[in-house]
Design a protein around this motif. Structure first.
Motif, mmCIF file in Angstrom:
data_model
loop_
_atom_site.group_PDB
_atom_site.id
_atom_site.type_symbol
_atom_site.label_atom_id
_atom_site.label_comp_id
_atom_site.label_asym_id
_atom_site.label_seq_id
_atom_site.Cartn_x
_atom_site.Cartn_y
_atom_site.Cartn_z
ATOM 1 N N UNK A 38 31.947 34.361 77.691
ATOM 2 C CA UNK A 38 33.158 35.087 77.298
ATOM 3 C C UNK A 38 33.370 34.901 75.799
ATOM 4 N N UNK A 39 33.803 35.971 75.143
ATOM 5 C CA UNK A 39 34.106 35.950 73.717
ATOM 6 C C UNK A 39 35.560 36.393 73.558
ATOM 7 N N UNK A 40 36.399 35.504 73.035
ATOM 8 C CA UNK A 40 37.825 35.801 72.845
ATOM 9 C C UNK A 40 38.243 35.292 71.480
ATOM 10 N N UNK A 41 39.001 36.105 70.756
ATOM 11 C CA UNK A 41 39.492 35.640 69.463
ATOM 12 C C UNK A 41 40.809 36.319 69.122
ATOM 13 N N UNK A 42 41.760 35.478 68.712
ATOM 14 C CA UNK A 42 43.061 35.973 68.271
ATOM 15 C C UNK A 42 43.866 36.663 69.337
ATOM 16 N N UNK A 43 43.673 36.297 70.595
ATOM 17 C CA UNK A 43 44.377 36.968 71.692
ATOM 18 C C UNK A 43 45.300 35.990 72.420
ATOM 19 N N UNK A 44 46.097 36.560 73.312
ATOM 20 C CA UNK A 44 47.020 35.753 74.106
ATOM 21 C C UNK A 44 46.824 36.106 75.579
ATOM 22 N N UNK A 45 46.594 35.069 76.396
ATOM 23 C CA UNK A 45 46.342 35.224 77.829
ATOM 24 C C UNK A 45 47.429 34.465 78.583
ATOM 25 N N UNK A 46 48.103 35.130 79.512
ATOM 26 C CA UNK A 46 49.154 34.483 80.291
ATOM 27 C C UNK A 46 48.597 33.504 81.313
ATOM 28 N N UNK A 47 49.476 32.798 81.989
ATOM 29 C CA UNK A 47 49.087 31.823 83.007
ATOM 30 C C UNK A 47 48.520 32.512 84.251
ATOM 31 N N UNK A 48 47.689 31.759 84.971
ATOM 32 C CA UNK A 48 47.121 32.177 86.249
ATOM 33 C C UNK A 48 46.294 33.451 86.150
ATOM 34 N N UNK A 49 45.595 33.616 85.029
ATOM 35 C CA UNK A 49 44.706 34.763 84.830
ATOM 36 C C UNK A 49 43.266 34.357 85.115
ATOM 37 N N UNK A 50 42.439 35.368 85.369
ATOM 38 C CA UNK A 50 41.005 35.173 85.523
ATOM 39 C C UNK A 50 40.308 36.122 84.559
ATOM 40 N N UNK A 51 39.365 35.588 83.789
ATOM 41 C CA UNK A 51 38.558 36.386 82.876
ATOM 42 C C UNK A 51 37.105 36.179 83.281
ATOM 43 N N UNK A 52 36.455 37.251 83.726
ATOM 44 C CA UNK A 52 35.087 37.181 84.235
ATOM 45 C C UNK A 52 34.037 37.043 83.151
ATOM 46 N N UNK A 53 32.818 36.827 83.588
ATOM 47 C CA UNK A 53 31.688 36.659 82.678
ATOM 48 C C UNK A 53 31.453 37.904 81.841
ATOM 49 N N UNK A 54 30.972 37.675 80.625
ATOM 50 C CA UNK A 54 30.563 38.741 79.717
ATOM 51 C C UNK A 54 31.710 39.668 79.335
ATOM 52 N N UNK A 55 32.894 39.103 79.207
ATOM 53 C CA UNK A 55 34.085 39.842 78.765
ATOM 54 C C UNK A 55 34.326 39.528 77.294
ATOM 55 N N UNK A 56 34.771 40.542 76.544
ATOM 56 C CA UNK A 56 35.230 40.316 75.178
ATOM 57 C C UNK A 56 36.675 40.765 75.083
ATOM 58 N N UNK A 57 37.516 39.901 74.499
ATOM 59 C CA UNK A 57 38.924 40.215 74.252
ATOM 60 C C UNK A 57 39.177 39.963 72.771
ATOM 61 N N UNK A 58 39.564 41.025 72.051
ATOM 62 C CA UNK A 58 39.702 40.946 70.606
ATOM 63 C C UNK A 58 41.099 40.513 70.177
ATOM 64 N N UNK A 59 41.210 40.298 68.858
ATOM 65 C CA UNK A 59 42.479 39.840 68.299
ATOM 66 C C UNK A 59 43.585 40.853 68.546
ATOM 67 N N UNK A 60 44.787 40.315 68.681
ATOM 68 C CA UNK A 60 46.006 41.093 68.921
ATOM 69 C C UNK A 60 46.041 41.770 70.274
ATOM 70 N N UNK A 61 45.163 41.370 71.196
ATOM 71 C CA UNK A 61 45.265 41.816 72.591
ATOM 72 C C UNK A 61 46.150 40.807 73.334
ATOM 73 N N UNK A 62 46.957 41.318 74.250
ATOM 74 C CA UNK A 62 47.857 40.468 75.032
ATOM 75 C C UNK A 62 47.607 40.752 76.511
ATOM 76 N N UNK A 63 47.371 39.680 77.269
ATOM 77 C CA UNK A 63 47.109 39.791 78.704
ATOM 78 C C UNK A 63 48.209 39.045 79.442
#
Length: 163
Positions: A38-63
């Motif tokens: 997983x590649x994540x940078x500059x993002x915000x992920x809430x509690x109790x989330x699941x992020x699967x393999x080979x996912x990219x989440x870029x800066x300023x993304x909010x989950x």
């Protein structure tokens, strides 16, 4: 061999992070599961989330909390996903209608409202996807989706409504 690069992050209690990840300048809530590659940078992920393999989440993304992001998804800058959303395998978000514009000020935002479900391989242009809406597999969403609507096709059209 170092398999994790985690720098300048706030990671909540009980969160598990797999091997071969790069996570920088991000905030991850408690009790999340981040899988491998997983590649994540500059993002915000809430509690109790699941992020699967080979996912990219870029800066300023909010989950939002309790959201599932399946493998191979791409979530670009300026995407906000609210709580309890399902993002299936290979969903791709787009913030630049005329790539490569090279001008991030021209990028547009996308919001996916609470309870929505995005099918495998869907492409999501800068739109608003309503609460509890469902996007079919392979759909190309170029227009806003009303709450509870079921959309499919290229371009995606309303085919039904959820109860």
């Amino acid at each position: 061999m170092e398999t994790k690069q985690i720098k300048n992050c706030d990671i909540g209690e009980g969160t598990e992070i797999g091997d071969f990840v790069s996570i920088k300048d991000s905030e991850i809530g408690s009790n999340c599961r981040i899988w491998r590659f997983v590649n994540m940078y500059g993002c915000k992920i809430g509690s109790e989330c699941m992020v699967g393999s080979l996912v990219e989440i870029q800066e300023n993304a909010i989950i939002g909390r309790e959201t599932r992001i399946q493998s191979h998804a791409f979530i670009c800058s300026k995407v906000e996903i609210e709580e309890n959303v399902f993002v299936s395998h290979g969903v791709k978000f787009v913030n630049d209608r005329y790539p490569p514009s090279g001008n991030s000020d021209a990028w547009e935002s996308t919001t996916v409202r609470q309870g929505a479900s995005l099918g495998t391989g869907a492409v999501i242009m800068p739109v608003d996807i309503g609460e509890n809406a469902m996007v079919g597999a392979g759909a190309v969403v170029v227009d806003d989706v009303p709450p509870n609507a079921v959309v499919a096709g290229n371009p995606a059209k309303i085919i039904d409504y959820r109860d």
